[in-house]
Design an enzyme around this catalytic site. Structure first.
Site, PDB file in Angstrom:
ATOM      1  N   LYS A 176       0.867  -1.180   0.000  1.00  0.00           N
ATOM      2  CA  LYS A 176       0.000   0.000   0.000  1.00  0.00           C
ATOM      3  C   LYS A 176       0.904   1.229   0.000  1.00  0.00           C
ATOM      4  O   LYS A 176       2.065   1.152   0.413  1.00  0.00           O
ATOM      5  CB  LYS A 176      -0.860  -0.003   1.271  1.00  0.00           C
ATOM      6  CG  LYS A 176      -2.081   0.870   1.201  1.00  0.00           C
ATOM      7  CD  LYS A 176      -3.272   0.136   0.632  1.00  0.00           C
ATOM      8  CE  LYS A 176      -4.463   1.072   0.482  1.00  0.00           C
ATOM      9  NZ  LYS A 176      -5.633   0.396  -0.048  1.00  0.00           N
ATOM     10  N   GLY A 178     -26.358   1.283   1.673  1.00  0.00           N
ATOM     11  CA  GLY A 178     -25.535   1.950   0.657  1.00  0.00           C
ATOM     12  C   GLY A 178     -25.686   1.296  -0.700  1.00  0.00           C
ATOM     13  O   GLY A 178     -25.225   0.181  -0.918  1.00  0.00           O
ATOM     14  N   VAL A 179     -26.381   2.008  -1.602  1.00  0.00           N
ATOM     15  CA  VAL A 179     -26.545   1.449  -2.958  1.00  0.00           C
ATOM     16  C   VAL A 179     -25.778   2.303  -3.968  1.00  0.00           C
ATOM     17  O   VAL A 179     -26.319   2.796  -4.953  1.00  0.00           O
ATOM     18  CB  VAL A 179     -28.041   1.272  -3.354  1.00  0.00           C
ATOM     19  CG1 VAL A 179     -28.622   0.082  -2.644  1.00  0.00           C
ATOM     20  CG2 VAL A 179     -28.854   2.534  -3.085  1.00  0.00           C
ATOM     21  N   GLY A 180     -24.476   2.479  -3.667  1.00  0.00           N
ATOM     22  CA  GLY A 180     -23.585   3.164  -4.608  1.00  0.00           C
ATOM     23  C   GLY A 180     -23.186   2.176  -5.689  1.00  0.00           C
ATOM     24  O   GLY A 180     -24.005   1.366  -6.141  1.00  0.00           O
ATOM     25  N   HIS A 181     -21.898   2.209  -6.061  1.00  0.00           N
ATOM     26  CA  HIS A 181     -21.454   1.359  -7.175  1.00  0.00           C
ATOM     27  C   HIS A 181     -21.775  -0.116  -6.935  1.00  0.00           C
ATOM     28  O   HIS A 181     -22.402  -0.766  -7.758  1.00  0.00           O
ATOM     29  CB  HIS A 181     -19.945   1.530  -7.383  1.00  0.00           C
ATOM     30  CG  HIS A 181     -19.607   2.857  -7.968  1.00  0.00           C
ATOM     31  ND1 HIS A 181     -19.149   3.907  -7.224  1.00  0.00           N
ATOM     32  CD2 HIS A 181     -19.678   3.291  -9.238  1.00  0.00           C
ATOM     33  CE1 HIS A 181     -18.953   4.940  -8.012  1.00  0.00           C
ATOM     34  NE2 HIS A 181     -19.260   4.596  -9.239  1.00  0.00           N
ATOM     35  N   VAL A 182     -21.335  -0.648  -5.789  1.00  0.00           N
ATOM     36  CA  VAL A 182     -21.469  -2.091  -5.555  1.00  0.00           C
ATOM     37  C   VAL A 182     -22.908  -2.446  -5.151  1.00  0.00           C
ATOM     38  O   VAL A 182     -23.510  -3.373  -5.694  1.00  0.00           O
ATOM     39  CB  VAL A 182     -20.463  -2.574  -4.481  1.00  0.00           C
ATOM     40  CG1 VAL A 182     -20.583  -4.079  -4.275  1.00  0.00           C
ATOM     41  CG2 VAL A 182     -19.037  -2.209  -4.862  1.00  0.00           C
TER      42      VAL A 182
HETATM   43  P1  NAD Z   1     -19.905   4.246  -3.278  1.00  0.00           P
HETATM   44  O1  NAD Z   1     -19.332   5.490  -2.707  1.00  0.00           O
HETATM   45  O2  NAD Z   1     -20.210   4.195  -4.736  1.00  0.00           O
HETATM   46  O3  NAD Z   1     -21.229   3.829  -2.493  1.00  0.00           O
HETATM   47  C1  NAD Z   1     -21.399   3.973  -1.121  1.00  0.00           C
HETATM   48  C2  NAD Z   1     -22.815   4.506  -0.905  1.00  0.00           C
HETATM   49  O4  NAD Z   1     -23.062   4.507   0.497  1.00  0.00           O
HETATM   50  C3  NAD Z   1     -23.015   5.928  -1.396  1.00  0.00           C
HETATM   51  O5  NAD Z   1     -24.094   5.972  -2.319  1.00  0.00           O
HETATM   52  C4  NAD Z   1     -23.302   6.713  -0.112  1.00  0.00           C
HETATM   53  O6  NAD Z   1     -24.250   7.747  -0.310  1.00  0.00           O
HETATM   54  C5  NAD Z   1     -23.853   5.642   0.790  1.00  0.00           C
HETATM   55  N1  NAD Z   1     -23.729   5.937   2.224  1.00  0.00           N
HETATM   56  C6  NAD Z   1     -22.715   6.505   2.891  1.00  0.00           C
HETATM   57  N2  NAD Z   1     -22.985   6.584   4.207  1.00  0.00           N
HETATM   58  C7  NAD Z   1     -24.208   6.034   4.369  1.00  0.00           C
HETATM   59  C8  NAD Z   1     -25.048   5.825   5.487  1.00  0.00           C
HETATM   60  N3  NAD Z   1     -24.686   6.192   6.717  1.00  0.00           N
HETATM   61  N4  NAD Z   1     -26.253   5.237   5.297  1.00  0.00           N
HETATM   62  C9  NAD Z   1     -26.636   4.862   4.064  1.00  0.00           C
HETATM   63  N5  NAD Z   1     -25.900   5.044   2.953  1.00  0.00           N
HETATM   64  C10 NAD Z   1     -24.694   5.619   3.111  1.00  0.00           C
HETATM   65  O7  NAD Z   1     -18.873   3.084  -2.891  1.00  0.00           O
HETATM   66  P2  NAD Z   1     -18.756   1.617  -3.499  1.00  0.00           P
HETATM   67  O8  NAD Z   1     -17.710   1.614  -4.558  1.00  0.00           O
HETATM   68  O9  NAD Z   1     -20.094   1.069  -3.794  1.00  0.00           O
HETATM   69  O10 NAD Z   1     -18.126   0.851  -2.245  1.00  0.00           O
HETATM   70  C11 NAD Z   1     -18.880   0.642  -1.064  1.00  0.00           C
HETATM   71  C12 NAD Z   1     -17.966   0.116   0.023  1.00  0.00           C
HETATM   72  O11 NAD Z   1     -17.325  -1.085  -0.398  1.00  0.00           O
HETATM   73  C13 NAD Z   1     -16.810   1.044   0.439  1.00  0.00           C
HETATM   74  O12 NAD Z   1     -16.564   0.844   1.813  1.00  0.00           O
HETATM   75  C14 NAD Z   1     -15.636   0.526  -0.380  1.00  0.00           C
HETATM   76  O13 NAD Z   1     -14.413   0.838   0.241  1.00  0.00           O
HETATM   77  C15 NAD Z   1     -15.909  -0.963  -0.360  1.00  0.00           C
HETATM   78  N6  NAD Z   1     -15.340  -1.681  -1.510  1.00  0.00           N
HETATM   79  C16 NAD Z   1     -15.669  -1.347  -2.776  1.00  0.00           C
HETATM   80  C17 NAD Z   1     -15.130  -2.036  -3.846  1.00  0.00           C
HETATM   81  C18 NAD Z   1     -15.496  -1.689  -5.277  1.00  0.00           C
HETATM   82  O14 NAD Z   1     -15.211  -2.477  -6.187  1.00  0.00           O
HETATM   83  N7  NAD Z   1     -16.144  -0.557  -5.524  1.00  0.00           N
HETATM   84  C19 NAD Z   1     -14.239  -3.102  -3.622  1.00  0.00           C
HETATM   85  C20 NAD Z   1     -13.920  -3.453  -2.296  1.00  0.00           C
HETATM   86  C21 NAD Z   1     -14.481  -2.727  -1.246  1.00  0.00           C
END
Ligand code: NAD
Length: 347
Positions: free
Chosen positions: A79, A173-177
């Site tokens: 890292k 949390g319904v962001g990317h994943v």
């Molecule tokens: P993202 O930022 O696209 O989505 C996260 C979502 O969570 C956002 O829409 C945000 O508004 C919401 N959020 C934040 N705080 C909240 C709360 N208190 N209550 C409800 N919703 C809330 O992120 P992502 O890429 O979907 O990743 C999500 C998590 O998974 C992160 O912790 C990230 O580190 C981890 N992760 C992601 C990946 C990946 O491929 N994207 C891989 C490994 C780990």
């Protein structure tokens, strides 16, 4: 550019760099390369002190060794951190960072992380080829991460003896994943409760998939089969665990346990915990397949993401058989692989 090596027990190489001309202050930690080059993101953050930055990079690089090992891919753990305010980030600073990475000759491969983007990595790439996750490599890892989480949820449902069509999952949390997960789970007839601070995402997903909206403050205490933390870390803590009403926890957020002892608290409450660093390994698995010298085969990457479920089942069984938490079982299995590899190479 001034580079000095810091001798840290248990780490193969830790180097610190200061470049007055560009304002770069950075640390790279290579925890272990038994399985392959140390791969891990570059976190840019205004750390309060160099000591805080060092603590973070050591913890995160070690975590990457365990993650890649357990995911069955031939990457080591590393890292890097850049100590800076995101508003002070410049192309010159990123180029200097690229030259710093290059001095390690490929034992460390950087990638985007908190406050660094694929576009930043393109700049780093002008100075070193030891960069992963560039736009040309394929881009968004989230669909692969989501696939690994959904397969983990399926394995957990099997363990709980609940068919997917009868299962209920609550996604924080319904962001990317979380978005992709909702679509996939709804496709299997699973009941899905969703929440997000961005209500527009929730509204869109409800009308698209028939998921059920829940208020952010209610998701952690919702009665459901599986809770999927997919927003931020440390959500499993002294306050939240006693109030949980789920049977299992399987989500993509990093560092869900505030402390390791919270795995024990979950076990005592009879809640099955899918170790986060295994469940969310789909993204790094895809990076590994992108870097295969013989070329990228998406089907192979997807199969490796599906195989996360088999490892999770092994972890559930090991934890049960050896009376340990699933978090401990995950660590032991990860260690078995990367330590055995060293023995093979030395022997
Ligand atoms: P993202 O930022 O696209 O989505 C996260 C979502 O969570 C956002 O829409 C945000 O508004 C919401 N959020 C934040 N705080 C909240 C709360 N208190 N209550 C409800 N919703 C809330 O992120 P992502 O890429 O979907 O990743 C999500 C998590 O998974 C992160 O912790 C990230 O580190 C981890 N992760 C992601 C990946 C990946 O491929 N994207 C891989 C490994 C780990």
């Amino acid at each position: 550019m001034h580079i000095e090596e810091l001798k840290i027990d248990g780490y193969e190489k830790v180097v610190r760099c200061e470049d007055k001309a560009t304002g770069l202050k950075a640390i790279i930690a290579v925890h272990n390369t038994n399985l392959g080059p140390a791969v891990g993101g570059t976190r840019l953050f205004p750390y309060a002190s160099e000591e805080a930055a060092l603590t973070d990079v050591l913890r995160l690089s070690r975590g990457m060794t365990y993650k890649s090992s357990l995911a069955g891919i031939d990457f080591g753990g590393g890292k890097s951190v850049i100590i800076a305010d995101p508003k002070d980030k410049t192309p010159e600073m990123l180029k200097a960072f690229g030259r710093f990475v290059n001095t390690l000759g490929g034992i460390y491969i950087c990638a985007e992380d908190v406050n660094t983007s694929p576009a930043d990595m393109e700049i780093v790439y002008t100075e070193t080829r030891h960069v992963a996750g560039l736009n040309k490599d394929g881009g968004d890892p989230s669909p692969f991460t989501a696939l690994g989480v959904v397969e983990s949820i399926k394995a957990t449902a099997t363990k709980l003896d609940i068919p997917m069509s009868k299962l209920s999952v609550a996604i924080q949390g319904v962001g990317h994943v979380g978005w992709y997960m909702t679509e996939m789970l709804r496709g299997m007839g699973t009941t899905v409760y969703i929440t997000d601070l961005r209500t527009n995402l929730v509204d869109e997903l409800v009308s698209k998939t028939g998921a059920i909206a829940v208020k952010p403050e209610d998701i952690m205490t919702l009665e459901c089969d599986i809770l999927a933390p997919c927003a931020m870390g440390a959500t499993l803590n002294d306050q939240s665990i006693p109030a949980l009403k789920c049977k299992a926890i399987v989500g993509c957020a990093n560092n869900q346990l505030a402390e390791m002892r919270h795995a024990k608290m979950l076990q005592e409450r009879g809640i099955l915990y899918g170790p986060d660093y295994l469940v969310n390994a789909g993204g790094i698995i895809n990076v590994f397949f992108e870097r295969k010298p013989q070329g990228y085969v998406q089907a192979d990457a997807e199969q490796a993401c599906r195989d996360i479920a088999k490892t999770l089942t092994r972890i559930f069984d090991k934890a049960e058989a050896e009376s340990m938490t699933t978090a401990e079982a995950a660590d032991r299995l990860a260690e078995q692989r990367f330590l055995a590899h060293r023995v093979q190479m030395v022997g």
